[in-house]
Design a protein around this motif. Structure first.
Motif, PDB file in Angstrom:
ATOM      1  N   GLY B  91       0.811  -1.219   0.000  1.00  0.00           N
ATOM      2  CA  GLY B  91       0.000   0.000   0.000  1.00  0.00           C
ATOM      3  C   GLY B  91       0.840   1.262   0.000  1.00  0.00           C
ATOM      4  N   LEU B  92       2.074   1.145  -0.528  1.00  0.00           N
ATOM      5  CA  LEU B  92       2.985   2.293  -0.491  1.00  0.00           C
ATOM      6  C   LEU B  92       3.228   2.920  -1.860  1.00  0.00           C
ATOM      7  CD1 LEU B  92       5.533   1.008   2.170  1.00  0.00           C
ATOM      8  CD2 LEU B  92       3.794   2.799   2.437  1.00  0.00           C
ATOM      9  N   VAL B  93       2.380   2.543  -2.815  1.00  0.00           N
ATOM     10  CA  VAL B  93       2.337   3.217  -4.113  1.00  0.00           C
ATOM     11  C   VAL B  93       1.079   2.676  -4.803  1.00  0.00           C
ATOM     12  CG1 VAL B  93       3.592   1.514  -5.544  1.00  0.00           C
ATOM     13  CG2 VAL B  93       3.786   3.942  -6.083  1.00  0.00           C
ATOM     14  N   ALA B  99       1.854   5.382 -12.141  1.00  0.00           N
ATOM     15  CA  ALA B  99       2.219   5.836 -10.790  1.00  0.00           C
ATOM     16  C   ALA B  99       3.477   5.119 -10.305  1.00  0.00           C
ATOM     17  CB  ALA B  99       1.061   5.574  -9.826  1.00  0.00           C
ATOM     18  N   ARG B 100       3.567   3.837 -10.592  1.00  0.00           N
ATOM     19  CA  ARG B 100       4.733   3.072 -10.151  1.00  0.00           C
ATOM     20  C   ARG B 100       6.011   3.588 -10.804  1.00  0.00           C
ATOM     21  NH1 ARG B 100       4.279  -3.237 -10.436  1.00  0.00           N
ATOM     22  NH2 ARG B 100       6.118  -3.043  -9.110  1.00  0.00           N
ATOM     23  N   THR B 101       5.926   3.902 -12.079  1.00  0.00           N
ATOM     24  CA  THR B 101       7.115   4.363 -12.796  1.00  0.00           C
ATOM     25  C   THR B 101       7.539   5.758 -12.347  1.00  0.00           C
ATOM     26  OG1 THR B 101       6.237   3.119 -14.666  1.00  0.00           O
ATOM     27  CG2 THR B 101       8.178   4.442 -15.061  1.00  0.00           C
ATOM     28  N   GLN B 168      -1.957  17.019   1.962  1.00  0.00           N
ATOM     29  CA  GLN B 168      -0.903  16.783   2.942  1.00  0.00           C
ATOM     30  C   GLN B 168       0.482  17.033   2.382  1.00  0.00           C
ATOM     31  OE1 GLN B 168      -1.965  12.753   4.602  1.00  0.00           O
ATOM     32  NE2 GLN B 168      -1.773  14.010   6.434  1.00  0.00           N
ATOM     33  N   ARG B 169       0.549  17.226   1.056  1.00  0.00           N
ATOM     34  CA  ARG B 169       1.832  17.556   0.443  1.00  0.00           C
ATOM     35  C   ARG B 169       2.872  16.457   0.570  1.00  0.00           C
ATOM     36  NH1 ARG B 169       1.365  21.917  -3.086  1.00  0.00           N
ATOM     37  NH2 ARG B 169      -0.198  23.309  -2.265  1.00  0.00           N
ATOM     38  N   TRP B 170       2.581  15.331  -0.050  1.00  0.00           N
ATOM     39  CA  TRP B 170       3.604  14.304  -0.214  1.00  0.00           C
ATOM     40  C   TRP B 170       4.410  14.632  -1.470  1.00  0.00           C
ATOM     41  CZ3 TRP B 170       3.982  12.083   4.198  1.00  0.00           C
ATOM     42  CH2 TRP B 170       2.858  11.827   4.980  1.00  0.00           C
ATOM     43  N   ILE B 171       5.415  13.807  -1.796  1.00  0.00           N
ATOM     44  CA  ILE B 171       6.313  14.190  -2.891  1.00  0.00           C
ATOM     45  C   ILE B 171       5.610  14.224  -4.241  1.00  0.00           C
ATOM     46  CG2 ILE B 171       8.373  13.529  -4.228  1.00  0.00           C
ATOM     47  CD1 ILE B 171       9.713  12.817  -1.626  1.00  0.00           C
ATOM     48  N   PHE B 172       4.784  13.230  -4.532  1.00  0.00           N
ATOM     49  CA  PHE B 172       4.133  13.288  -5.848  1.00  0.00           C
ATOM     50  C   PHE B 172       2.723  12.732  -5.905  1.00  0.00           C
ATOM     51  CE2 PHE B 172       5.879   9.119  -5.743  1.00  0.00           C
ATOM     52  CZ  PHE B 172       4.964   8.351  -6.434  1.00  0.00           C
ATOM     53  N   SER B 173       2.273  12.024  -4.902  1.00  0.00           N
ATOM     54  CA  SER B 173       0.936  11.442  -5.020  1.00  0.00           C
ATOM     55  C   SER B 173       0.036  11.918  -3.894  1.00  0.00           C
ATOM     56  CB  SER B 173       1.025   9.918  -5.025  1.00  0.00           C
ATOM     57  OG  SER B 173       1.270   9.457  -3.714  1.00  0.00           O
ATOM     58  N   ALA B 174      -1.232  11.516  -3.946  1.00  0.00           N
ATOM     59  CA  ALA B 174      -2.201  11.956  -2.934  1.00  0.00           C
ATOM     60  C   ALA B 174      -1.973  11.239  -1.603  1.00  0.00           C
ATOM     61  CB  ALA B 174      -3.619  11.708  -3.443  1.00  0.00           C
ATOM     62  N   GLN B 175      -1.328  10.078  -1.658  1.00  0.00           N
ATOM     63  CA  GLN B 175      -1.048   9.300  -0.456  1.00  0.00           C
ATOM     64  C   GLN B 175       0.463   9.207  -0.235  1.00  0.00           C
ATOM     65  OE1 GLN B 175      -3.660   8.135   1.293  1.00  0.00           O
ATOM     66  NE2 GLN B 175      -5.090   8.918  -0.251  1.00  0.00           N
ATOM     67  N   MET B 176       0.830   8.925   0.998  1.00  0.00           N
ATOM     68  CA  MET B 176       2.248   8.698   1.289  1.00  0.00           C
ATOM     69  C   MET B 176       2.736   7.460   0.522  1.00  0.00           C
ATOM     70  SD  MET B 176       4.117   8.004   4.985  1.00  0.00           S
ATOM     71  CE  MET B 176       3.722   6.249   5.062  1.00  0.00           C
TER      72      MET B 176
END
Lengths: 247, 247
Positions: B91-93, B99-101, B168-176
């Motif tokens: 659940g980390l990507v 999205a994975r790439t 929440q401002r993660w590096i590139f996605s909506a979730q951590m």
């Protein structure tokens, strides 16, 4: 005029560098692409187009550095990530997750070697001239030639040697993959940068030398290497020849 | 006794190093795993188990270096390849290819930064002592602190800043993602190795500093950091504190 299926490579126009690993895959996979920064400025090319890409980026994540490839609606940087993404469609890796991940790990080890080659001539900083770090370059090159280059090449020789899936002895699979193409480029680069060191080591890695030769003889690769699209190694790329670093 | 679903991490037992990026993902993803080289020799652990893995390898490709993870019948090396492979299941990507790439490309840029940190104290060779390359380490560290570290951190700050998918401002996605976990580890490492340089730069990268804080406050991450499983930074890993390199 840009179709969504169009592949566009953004890389420095006068050096092979890391862009060459992507070019080799596109060429071997018979994928049409435009080499944006090598096109005339009047057609939207030139270094300005590359700089613009670095500033504006893709949809979410701006690229940190070239090479960058835009394809199928993606804007992707990082050589190994680009190769991982496009290789299945080009027939340059099997499409199952396990084979793709194995290839990625191999490619990342090769990328580590490439970074170490870069640092032989720029051991202090990529932002300072070679002449200002030449003494250190000599020390780092000695360590590279004596320890690191043999360690990496013997490792890849072992990969080829233990790959019993293949009569032809590719690095890890039964068919040539993008990792084999990159291995060819690394051997060609080392032959340019460290001809004496490679010459001394080559009898220890005969299968790797044969693999590089075999890659260069593939129809599409051979045609590409003979074309004007292939950029020769020179003194501004990753693989540079300084005679003092290769006694 | 080893089930095929079991995750086994092989990494040096006394340093965080690159293994820590994998540990953080396993811990944040609530994935049970054994940390093989930290288990007693009497239970098949210890450094001997790691060395044995490096010599015997997996099915096809022997690993070049740790970290190595065995899981679901795979034996995989290279930190970024491991994270890429396991992150969807943890659940980390997101599980879609694009999205994975994107995550992989981000992680590879972070890995480049980590390699440059390593070379601040080992600019000539990883096989020579720090004391034998301390003068060069000083020059490389100056270039790192003045040019490279700001360039990388400003880049990632920009990634967070332009990521409008996330409140929440993660590096590139909506979730951590695992990239955020790795970013936390890099900031923590820089705070250990270059506290003065990070202090001077931190006001320029406030969103990145906040992100690192937020990662450390995640329930599972927080519990892990407070546990004995977390290895403290020390003078044998990638992030080392030499006061002379951080004036």
């Amino acid at each position: 005029m840009s179709a969504s299926g169009e592949f566009k490579l953004y890389y420095w126009p006068t050096i092979p560098g890391r862009g060459e690993f992507v070019r080799l895959a596109l060429e071997a996979g018979a994928q049409a692409y435009s080499d944006v920064a090598r096109a005339p400025s009047s057609e939207g090319g030139g270094v300005a187009a590359l700089i613009s890409m670095l500033q504006d980026g893709g949809e979410h994540v701006v690229p940190f550095a070239p090479p960058i490839l835009t394809f199928n609606g993606n804007t992707l940087a990082q050589t190994s990530a680009i190769l991982h993404a496009i290789a299945p469609g080009l027939g340059l890796v099997a499409s199952d997750e396990s084979a793709r991940t194995t290839a990625l790990a191999c490619q990342l080890t090769l990328a580590d070697l490439v970074s170490e080659v870069h640092d032989t001539h720029h051991p202090i900083s990529p932002m300072q001239h070679y002449e200002d770090q030449a003494d250190t370059a000599l020390r780092r090159s000695q360590a590279f030639v004596n320890d690191r280059m043999p360690k990496y090449l013997r490792y890849f020789e072992r990969c080829v040697d233990t790959n019993t899936d293949s009569n032809q002895r590719w690095i890890f699979s039964a068919q040539m993959t993008y990792v084999d193409l990159s291995m060819f480029q690394v051997i060609a680069g080392l032959r340019h940068a460290f001809p004496n060191a490679l010459d001394r080591l080559s009898h220890e890695v005969p299968k790797l030398m044969a693999l590089a030769e075999r890659v260069s003889e593939q129809d599409r690769v051979g045609a590409y290497l003979a074309s004007e699209r292939r950029i020769a190694f020179n003194q501004n790329g990753i693989f540079r020849h300084y005679p003092e670093l290769d006694p």
